[in-house]
Design a protein around this motif. Structure first.
Motif, short mmCIF file in Angstrom:
data_model
loop_
_atom_site.label_atom_id
_atom_site.label_comp_id
_atom_site.label_asym_id
_atom_site.label_seq_id
_atom_site.Cartn_x
_atom_site.Cartn_y
_atom_site.Cartn_z
N LYS A 18 0.83 -1.21 0.00
CA LYS A 18 0.00 0.00 0.00
C LYS A 18 0.86 1.26 0.00
CE LYS A 18 -3.67 -2.14 2.81
NZ LYS A 18 -4.42 -1.99 4.08
N ASP A 30 2.40 1.68 -3.42
CA ASP A 30 1.41 2.15 -4.39
C ASP A 30 1.14 3.64 -4.24
OD1 ASP A 30 -0.70 1.50 -6.45
OD2 ASP A 30 -1.97 2.29 -4.86
N ALA A 31 1.12 4.12 -3.00
CA ALA A 31 0.86 5.55 -2.77
C ALA A 31 1.95 6.40 -3.40
CB ALA A 31 0.76 5.83 -1.28
N CYS A 32 3.20 5.94 -3.33
CA CYS A 32 4.31 6.72 -3.91
C CYS A 32 4.48 6.46 -5.40
CB CYS A 32 5.61 6.39 -3.17
SG CYS A 32 5.73 7.11 -1.52
N ASN A 47 2.23 5.20 -7.64
CA ASN A 47 1.07 5.36 -8.52
C ASN A 47 0.10 6.47 -8.14
OD1 ASN A 47 1.88 3.02 -10.06
ND2 ASN A 47 1.10 1.76 -8.38
N GLN A 48 0.21 6.99 -6.91
CA GLN A 48 -0.77 7.98 -6.46
C GLN A 48 -0.17 9.36 -6.20
OE1 GLN A 48 -3.32 6.50 -3.26
NE2 GLN A 48 -2.96 4.39 -3.92
N GLY A 49 1.07 9.57 -6.60
CA GLY A 49 1.65 10.91 -6.56
C GLY A 49 2.28 11.33 -5.26
N LYS A 57 1.29 11.61 1.94
CA LYS A 57 -0.02 10.94 1.93
C LYS A 57 -0.07 9.93 3.08
CE LYS A 57 -3.01 7.97 -0.93
NZ LYS A 57 -4.22 8.79 -0.77
N VAL A 101 -1.70 6.58 4.61
CA VAL A 101 -2.36 5.35 4.20
C VAL A 101 -2.83 4.64 5.46
CG1 VAL A 101 -2.04 3.11 3.08
CG2 VAL A 101 -0.85 5.14 2.19
#
Length: 247
Positions: free
Chosen positions: A106, A109-111, A113-115, A202, A204
C-alpha cells in the motif's frame, strides 16, 4: 524496474527477525531488506548473516553498529546506504510485526502510482487503529500527534508514525546531516522537514498491532523528547532555509 529497500533497525530481535525478513521477501515486487543492528547481544545479527548466505543472497543486507546509538541515527545510516546504492523507494519498518509487511504494498502504491513523495502508514487517519496497546499509551500517542499537528501546522494525523515509504529524491533533498533527534522526535522531524521542502505526503490507513514477542523499546523519555522537540523544530524553522523539491 524500480528498486525497493526496506530498512529495519534491530536490537535484541532474535524472536522476530527471521520471520519478518521472510514475510517481506515473500511479497511480490522484489523488496530488498537492510538490517541496521545495534550490537544485539542476543545474536540477531548472526541470524541475519546466516539468511544472507543461505537464502537471500543479494537481497538481504546488514550494517552492524557498536552499541545502541538510537533509532534516528540507525535510519540515517540506512538512508545514506540506500541513496549510495540507488534505491528508488526506501521504507521504514519495525522488526516486531507491529507493522504488517503486507502494507508495504500500500505504501509503495501511494508513492509509485498515487503521486505521494512520502507515504505514511497511519494509525489515526481513519479513527484509532491500534491493537493490544494499553489505553494510556494509545491516548498518549494519539494526543501527542494532535499536539504536533497543532504546533507545527501540518495536516498529518499520525505525526509519530514509523512505518513509511520515501521516494529517493526526498532523502537526497532534506539534508540528512541536519536531522537531530533520535526517538519519536526523529519521526516528527523527518515528516516536518519533508513538508517544509515541498514534498507531497499521503497517509495510508493501517492497523498497528503491538508486538507479541520481544521487548518494547518505548520509554517516557522518548515521548518527552518528542514534546520538547516539536517546539525546537518550530522555532528553528523561523530562520532555517529549507531546500526545495525539484520540479
Amino acid at each position: 524496474m524500480d528498486n525497493k529497500l526496506v530498512i529495519i533497525p534491530t536490537y535484541n530481535e532474535k524472536e522476530n527477525i527471521a520471520a519478518i525478513i521472510t514475510a517481506v521477501m515473500n511479497l511480490p515486487l522484489g523488496f530488498h531488506v537492510l538490517i541496521i543492528d545495534d550490537g544485539s547481544p542476543d545474536g540477531t545479527a548472526t541470524i541475519v548473516k546466516d539468511l544472507m548466505q543461505t537464502t537471500y543472497n543479494g537481497r538481504l543486507h546488514i550494517i552492524e553498529r557498536a552499541g545502541k546509538l538510537g533509532l534516528g541515527t540507525a535510519y540515517i545510516t540506512g538512508f545514506k546506504w540506500a541513496i549510495e546504492h540507488k534505491y528508488d523507494y526506501i521504507f521504514e519498518m519495525d522488526a516486531d510485526f507491529s507493522h504488517n509487511p503486507d502494507d508495504l504494498l500500500k505504501l509503495y502504491d501511494a508513492c509509485a502510482n498515487q503521486g505521494a513523495d512520502v507515504a505514511i502508514g497511519s494509525r489515526y487517519v481513519s479513527g484509532v487503529n491500534v491493537v493490544n496497546w494499553p489505553m494510556g499509551r494509545v491516548l498518549m500517542s494519539y494526543f501527542a500527534s494532535k499536539y504536533v499537528r497543532f504546533v507545527l501546522g501540518v495536516n498529518i494525523h499520525d505525526t509519530t508514525a514509523g512505518f513509511k515509504c520515501y521516494r529517493r529524491q526526498v532523502l537526497e533533498t532534506i539534508e540528512l546531516d541536519k536531522i537531530r533527534f533520535k526517538g519519536y522526535a526523529f519521526q516528527i522531524e523527518m515528516k516536518y522537514t519533508a513538508y517544509k521542502c515541498g514534498f507531497t505526503i499521503k497517509e495510508v490507513p493501517i492497523i498497528f498491532i503491538n508486538r507479541v514477542l520481544g521487548t518494547s523499546k518505548m520509554s517516557g523519555g522518548i515521548f518527552s523528547e518528542a514534546l520538547l522537540g516539536v517546539l525546537k523544530l518550530k522555532i528553528s524553522s523561523w530562520t532555517r532555509k529549507y531546500p526545495q523539491k525539484n520540479a
